[in-house]
Scaffold this active site. Structure first.
Site, PDB file in Angstrom:
ATOM      1  N   LYS A 127       0.859  -1.196   0.000  1.00 37.11           N
ATOM      2  CA  LYS A 127       0.000   0.000   0.000  1.00 37.11           C
ATOM      3  C   LYS A 127       0.888   1.237   0.000  1.00 37.11           C
ATOM      4  O   LYS A 127       1.768   1.380   0.867  1.00 37.11           O
ATOM      5  CB  LYS A 127      -0.856  -0.046   1.270  1.00 37.11           C
ATOM      6  CG  LYS A 127      -2.193   0.651   1.180  1.00 37.11           C
ATOM      7  CD  LYS A 127      -2.979   0.295   2.442  1.00 37.11           C
ATOM      8  CE  LYS A 127      -4.249   1.050   2.566  1.00 37.11           C
ATOM      9  NZ  LYS A 127      -4.786   0.945   3.933  1.00 37.11           N
TER      10      LYS A 127
HETATM   11  C1  E4P Z   1      -8.162   1.479   4.361  1.00 38.68           C
HETATM   12  O1  E4P Z   1      -7.411   1.108   3.516  1.00 38.68           O
HETATM   13  C2  E4P Z   1      -8.035   2.779   5.035  1.00 38.68           C
HETATM   14  O2  E4P Z   1      -6.784   2.906   5.603  1.00 38.68           O
HETATM   15  C3  E4P Z   1      -9.141   2.953   6.034  1.00 38.68           C
HETATM   16  O3  E4P Z   1     -10.344   2.500   5.484  1.00 38.68           O
HETATM   17  C4  E4P Z   1      -9.259   4.347   6.584  1.00 38.68           C
HETATM   18  O4  E4P Z   1     -10.431   4.456   7.351  1.00 38.68           O
HETATM   19  P1  E4P Z   1     -10.695   5.666   8.354  1.00 38.68           P
HETATM   20  O5  E4P Z   1     -10.924   6.901   7.559  1.00 38.68           O
HETATM   21  O6  E4P Z   1     -11.920   5.260   9.116  1.00 38.68           O
HETATM   22  O7  E4P Z   1      -9.468   5.774   9.220  1.00 38.68           O
END
Ligand code: E4P
Length: 217
Positions: free
Chosen positions: A83
């Site tokens: 990622k």
């Molecule tokens: C997923 O890949 C993201 O990091 C995550 O969904 C972020 O979510 P949040 O905005 O609730 O922290």
């Protein structure tokens, strides 16, 4: 639509996985910190449990360092998706890592233009953040719809991975739009089962069964 679970909590992943609800997992540095565990160790454990893609996020900011971190993360297991953030350096890292045969999830996407760049850089997944846009009174679901349309217009194979999911309604809304994947916290996936009329109907059935003395086993 594939369900990814957005957590590094191994017990929570296992519970949903046993029910067949987990097609993959996403983590980020905040979720790893919350788990209190070493990133390499906990990610390996998740990869051994879930055969689908497991996103592990780099922490470096420049492309060269992101590529080095991505290569190290990719060594954990064949189902790692590296990622990287949607910055210019992140796009450079995406290009190199995807050309090396790795799955790459480009995260922190907040616009259709960013999603277009990620597709051209060879991203396997683009992660638009619905909840964080909604928090600013912007329209997260409209972004999912815009990206879906753009990718379909040109046949981009990058999968739309709706992220920052805050409610059960987000899940069905994303499914209606045609997101390829939704990643959600375990509590949101479990909340999808809830309906007040189910609870009310069940209470009536239980009361009637007791009154009638119905026993099955
Ligand atoms: C997923 O890949 C993201 O990091 C995550 O969904 C972020 O979510 P949040 O905005 O609730 O922290």
């Amino acid at each position: 639509m594939k369900f990814f679970v957005d957590t590094a909590d191994v017990d929570a992943i296992r519970e949903l996985h046993e029910l067949g609800m987990v097609d993959g997992v996403t983590t980020n540095p905040s979720l790893i910190a919350k788990s209190g565990r070493d990133i390499l160790e906990v990610t390996k454990e998740i990869c051994e449990m879930v055969p689908g893609p497991v996103s592990a996020e780099v922490v470096a900011l420049d492309a060269e360092a992101m590529i080095a971190e991505g290569r190290k993360l990719a060594e954990i297991a064949p189902n790692i998706a590296v990622k990287v953030p949607l910055t210019w350096d992140g796009l450079k890292a995406c290009k190199v890592l995807s050309e090396e045969g790795n799955m790459v999830n480009v995260t922190l996407c907040f616009s259709a233009n960013q999603a277009l760049l990620a597709a051209k850089a060879g991203a396997t997944f683009i992660s638009p953040f619905i909840g964080r846009l909604d928090d600013l009174n912007l329209d997260g679901l409209q972004l999912i719809a815009d990206i879906r349309q753009i990718y379909d217009n040109y046949g981009y194979e990058t999968q739309v991975l709706a992220a920052s999911i805050r409610s059960a309604n987000h899940m069905s809304d994303c499914a209606k739009i045609g997101a390829d994947v939704c990643t959600a916290p375990p509590a949101v996936i479990k909340a999808m089962a809830n309906h007040v009329l189910t609870d009310k109907g069940l209470a009536a059935f239980v009361a009637d069964a007791e009154k009638a003395g119905i026993k099955i086993v």
